[in-house]
Design an enzyme around this catalytic site. Sequence first.
Site, PDB file in Angstrom:
ATOM      1  N   PHE A   1       0.829  -1.204   0.000  1.00 44.48           N
ATOM      2  CA  PHE A   1       0.000   0.000   0.000  1.00 44.48           C
ATOM      3  C   PHE A   1       0.859   1.248   0.000  1.00 44.48           C
ATOM      4  O   PHE A   1       0.707   2.135   0.827  1.00 44.48           O
ATOM      5  CB  PHE A   1      -0.986  -0.010   1.179  1.00 44.48           C
ATOM      6  CG  PHE A   1      -1.954  -1.156   1.115  1.00 44.48           C
ATOM      7  CD1 PHE A   1      -3.125  -1.046   0.390  1.00 44.48           C
ATOM      8  CD2 PHE A   1      -1.675  -2.357   1.750  1.00 44.48           C
ATOM      9  CE1 PHE A   1      -4.005  -2.118   0.306  1.00 44.48           C
ATOM     10  CE2 PHE A   1      -2.545  -3.431   1.677  1.00 44.48           C
ATOM     11  CZ  PHE A   1      -3.718  -3.310   0.954  1.00 44.48           C
ATOM     12  N   HIS A   2       1.802   1.277  -0.946  1.00 50.71           N
ATOM     13  CA  HIS A   2       2.667   2.429  -1.115  1.00 50.71           C
ATOM     14  C   HIS A   2       3.305   2.376  -2.508  1.00 50.71           C
ATOM     15  O   HIS A   2       3.190   1.384  -3.214  1.00 50.71           O
ATOM     16  CB  HIS A   2       3.755   2.478  -0.034  1.00 50.71           C
ATOM     17  CG  HIS A   2       4.708   1.335  -0.077  1.00 50.71           C
ATOM     18  ND1 HIS A   2       4.513   0.181   0.646  1.00 50.71           N
ATOM     19  CD2 HIS A   2       5.857   1.133  -0.777  1.00 50.71           C
ATOM     20  CE1 HIS A   2       5.512  -0.655   0.413  1.00 50.71           C
ATOM     21  NE2 HIS A   2       6.347  -0.106  -0.463  1.00 50.71           N
ATOM     22  N   ALA A   3       3.950   3.461  -2.859  1.00 50.65           N
ATOM     23  CA  ALA A   3       4.760   3.536  -4.080  1.00 50.65           C
ATOM     24  C   ALA A   3       6.117   4.093  -3.680  1.00 50.65           C
ATOM     25  O   ALA A   3       6.292   4.605  -2.575  1.00 50.65           O
ATOM     26  CB  ALA A   3       4.095   4.441  -5.117  1.00 50.65           C
TER      27      ALA A   3
END
Length: 137
Positions: free
Chosen positions: A49-51
């Site tokens: 749940f990130h970039a």
Amino acid sequence: MMSLIKLIDLPDLGDDRGGLVAIESNQSVPFEVKRLYYIFNTTDRPRGFHAHIELKQLAICLKGSCRFILDDGKSKEEILLDTPLQGLYIDGVVWREMHDFSEDCVLLVLASEHFSEADYIRDYQDFLKAVQNENRI
């Protein structure tokens, strides 16, 4: 498959004695490896749940399986990792989620940089803004 993401076949050097895969920076991995970590005992909890802004990664499911959901801001793609003979290469600003870890899953991740919180985008709306800004250049 999105242009910033690809499955890489790893060199299978195994023989009748068993499996063997050699992983080398700038050879079987398309970058210099500066950090690695592994995820395990994560059966019912999604992760990611990130970039990342600059970081390149190669994810290899050493044992078991897990499912990636990858999003480049325009389209989403799901990839199942379930063999130690392939790695999932992720480059550029791509939102990543990891789901459906098998009980025996061991996910190894090789990274092009040392840990830096400043390289993370942890809010999905901020990710979409970053992708829009990147596409304007």
